[in-house]
Write a protein that holds these residues in place. Sequence first.
Motif, short mmCIF file in Angstrom:
data_model
loop_
_atom_site.label_atom_id
_atom_site.label_comp_id
_atom_site.label_asym_id
_atom_site.label_seq_id
_atom_site.Cartn_x
_atom_site.Cartn_y
_atom_site.Cartn_z
N THR A 358 -2.07 -20.18 8.66
CA THR A 358 -1.97 -20.30 10.12
C THR A 358 -3.02 -21.27 10.63
O THR A 358 -2.75 -22.10 11.51
CB THR A 358 -2.17 -18.92 10.79
N LYS A 359 -4.23 -21.17 10.08
CA LYS A 359 -5.31 -22.07 10.49
C LYS A 359 -4.95 -23.52 10.19
O LYS A 359 -5.17 -24.41 11.02
CB LYS A 359 -6.61 -21.67 9.79
N VAL A 360 -4.40 -23.75 9.00
CA VAL A 360 -4.00 -25.12 8.61
C VAL A 360 -2.93 -25.63 9.57
O VAL A 360 -3.02 -26.76 10.08
CB VAL A 360 -3.47 -25.13 7.15
N ARG A 361 -1.95 -24.81 9.85
CA ARG A 361 -0.85 -25.23 10.73
C ARG A 361 -1.36 -25.52 12.15
O ARG A 361 -0.97 -26.52 12.76
CB ARG A 361 0.21 -24.12 10.77
N LYS A 362 -2.25 -24.67 12.66
CA LYS A 362 -2.77 -24.86 14.01
C LYS A 362 -3.62 -26.13 14.09
O LYS A 362 -3.54 -26.89 15.07
CB LYS A 362 -3.62 -23.65 14.42
N LEU A 363 -4.43 -26.37 13.05
CA LEU A 363 -5.29 -27.55 13.05
C LEU A 363 -4.45 -28.83 13.02
O LEU A 363 -4.74 -29.79 13.74
CB LEU A 363 -6.25 -27.52 11.85
N ILE A 364 -3.42 -28.83 12.21
CA ILE A 364 -2.52 -29.99 12.14
C ILE A 364 -1.85 -30.21 13.50
O ILE A 364 -1.74 -31.34 13.99
CB ILE A 364 -1.48 -29.82 11.02
N GLY A 365 -1.45 -29.10 14.13
CA GLY A 365 -0.81 -29.19 15.44
C GLY A 365 -1.73 -29.76 16.51
O GLY A 365 -1.27 -30.33 17.50
N LEU A 366 -3.05 -29.61 16.29
CA LEU A 366 -4.02 -30.14 17.24
C LEU A 366 -4.52 -31.53 16.85
O LEU A 366 -5.51 -32.03 17.41
CB LEU A 366 -5.21 -29.17 17.36
N THR A 368 -5.38 -32.70 13.57
CA THR A 368 -6.27 -32.84 12.42
C THR A 368 -5.48 -33.38 11.22
O THR A 368 -4.38 -32.91 10.96
CB THR A 368 -6.88 -31.47 12.04
N PRO A 369 -6.04 -34.37 10.49
CA PRO A 369 -5.36 -34.85 9.28
C PRO A 369 -5.10 -33.68 8.33
O PRO A 369 -5.91 -32.76 8.23
CB PRO A 369 -6.37 -35.84 8.69
N GLN A 370 -3.99 -33.78 7.59
CA GLN A 370 -3.54 -32.66 6.75
C GLN A 370 -4.60 -32.26 5.72
O GLN A 370 -4.84 -31.06 5.50
CB GLN A 370 -2.24 -33.05 6.03
N GLU A 371 -5.26 -33.25 5.11
CA GLU A 371 -6.26 -32.96 4.07
C GLU A 371 -7.42 -32.16 4.66
O GLU A 371 -7.88 -31.17 4.08
CB GLU A 371 -6.77 -34.28 3.48
N LYS A 372 -7.91 -32.60 5.85
CA LYS A 372 -9.03 -31.92 6.49
C LYS A 372 -8.60 -30.51 6.96
O LYS A 372 -9.37 -29.55 6.88
CB LYS A 372 -9.52 -32.72 7.68
N ALA A 373 -7.40 -30.43 7.47
CA ALA A 373 -6.90 -29.14 7.94
C ALA A 373 -6.84 -28.13 6.79
O ALA A 373 -7.22 -26.96 6.96
CB ALA A 373 -5.51 -29.31 8.55
N TYR A 374 -6.40 -28.58 5.61
CA TYR A 374 -6.32 -27.70 4.45
C TYR A 374 -7.73 -27.29 4.01
O TYR A 374 -7.98 -26.13 3.68
CB TYR A 374 -5.60 -28.40 3.30
N GLU A 375 -8.68 -28.25 4.04
CA GLU A 375 -10.06 -27.98 3.61
C GLU A 375 -10.69 -26.90 4.50
O GLU A 375 -11.26 -25.92 4.01
CB GLU A 375 -10.88 -29.26 3.69
N TRP A 376 -10.60 -27.09 5.84
CA TRP A 376 -11.24 -26.15 6.75
C TRP A 376 -10.44 -24.86 6.90
O TRP A 376 -11.02 -23.78 7.08
CB TRP A 376 -11.45 -26.81 8.12
N GLY A 377 -9.13 -24.95 6.82
CA GLY A 377 -8.31 -23.75 6.94
C GLY A 377 -8.56 -22.76 5.83
O GLY A 377 -8.35 -21.55 6.01
N ASN A 378 -9.00 -23.26 4.68
CA ASN A 378 -9.28 -22.39 3.54
C ASN A 378 -10.77 -22.13 3.34
O ASN A 378 -11.18 -21.57 2.32
CB ASN A 378 -8.69 -22.99 2.26
N SER A 379 -11.59 -22.54 4.30
CA SER A 379 -13.04 -22.33 4.20
C SER A 379 -13.37 -20.85 4.27
O SER A 379 -12.72 -20.09 5.00
CB SER A 379 -13.75 -23.06 5.34
#
Length: 420
Positions: A358-366, A368-379
């Motif tokens: 959900t975090k990755v999806r929300k970040l991308i929607g706002l 954020t590049p996909q790679e960064k979204a995946y990195e922070w979403g799984n932090s």
Amino acid sequence: MLMEQILSRENLLTALKRVERNKGSHGVDEMPVQNLRRHIMEHWDSLKQSLLEGTYEPQPVRRVEIPKPDGGVRLLGIPTVMDRFIQQAIAQVLNVLYDPTFSDHSYGFRPRRSAHDAVREAKGYLTEGYRWVVDIDLEKFFDKVNHDRLMGTLAKRIEDKRLLKLIRGYLKSGVMIHGVVLDSEEGTPQGGPLSPLLSNIVLDELDKELERRGHRFVRYADDCNIYVKTERAGQRVMASITSFIEKTLRLKVNEKKSKVDRPWKRKFLGFSFTSGKEPKVRITKESIKRMKNKIRKITSRKKPYPLSYRIEKLNQYLMGWCGYFALADTPSVFRTLESWIRRRLRMCVWKSWKKPRTKVRKLIGLGTPQEKAYEWGNSRKSYWRISKSPILHRTLGNSYWSSQGLKSLMGRYETLRYRS
């Protein structure tokens, strides 16, 4: 006669509207404010007759304990709504009689005067070089007022015996605690519309004494600050004024809270001052601490409030808080607080997204590049740490919060400063 003025249609209508507007809790009879107008219409003839004949008997007040910010409790006495209505009608007439004679250095509970006016006057004394303060705190002032002395003071200007009897009735109406009524031998119940005026009448004698001695002072209710040029002068004033308060006014000075000190080491109505040659008004640490505690409750990540609810509550609280503390000459404090509040909200949003995907999806929607979204979403970093991360600063920045309806604390501060 004053009682006829109090019971005039115009005065009573004004009092009724004021009590209805203030709302407030019920008294010992449990009648809510919403029922007051109908109750008056049904019983007015007998009520008016009892007031004119001097046979009306006020009901006891309901005791309520309000926690103080510095610990302990403030005891409030909540009169019935009918007694609040009558007290309000009395206060309106007596205010016209007494207020013009009060000191220009008294600010509490007076029309067209405010705490801000009191703080501005205090700042003026510091600018003039009076950089020691005699900070006098009256111990449980509202509970210690001597009834006979107060009635004697009132009798000097009020000739209407019916009104004097009614006021004494309010002073002695008693307090109901756990269903038991206790007699009131001293004090004015803090909570009724009449009590602020009575307190000013009692303390006007202190104001006149300070004026007679040529002191520079500011008083707001039972907060009295006297400004002097040296510590020695302060100690001398503290001793002589304490003696006057305790022997003449028969009130008690709280020795633990009263002190001769530098103004920037003391607090006055939630404010203090800087120590420079050109003193500035600042917010006390205690006031900021109380504000932060309130914000923490609204933005607690343990409470699953919707974001819209949090923002609504924040706007209500912050606009009122800023409306009072915008007097401070320290914009950096408001800027820092606004940044901290947004970080609290980012933490709430991050937790509400819950699962990594959900975090990755929300970040991308706002954006954020996909790679960064995946990195922070799984932090696995804590919510509070991530709330300060560059990624959330960009995606949940100032424009995002504006779009969500969050009002700017700094914007409100600048608007109020510009108007003043």
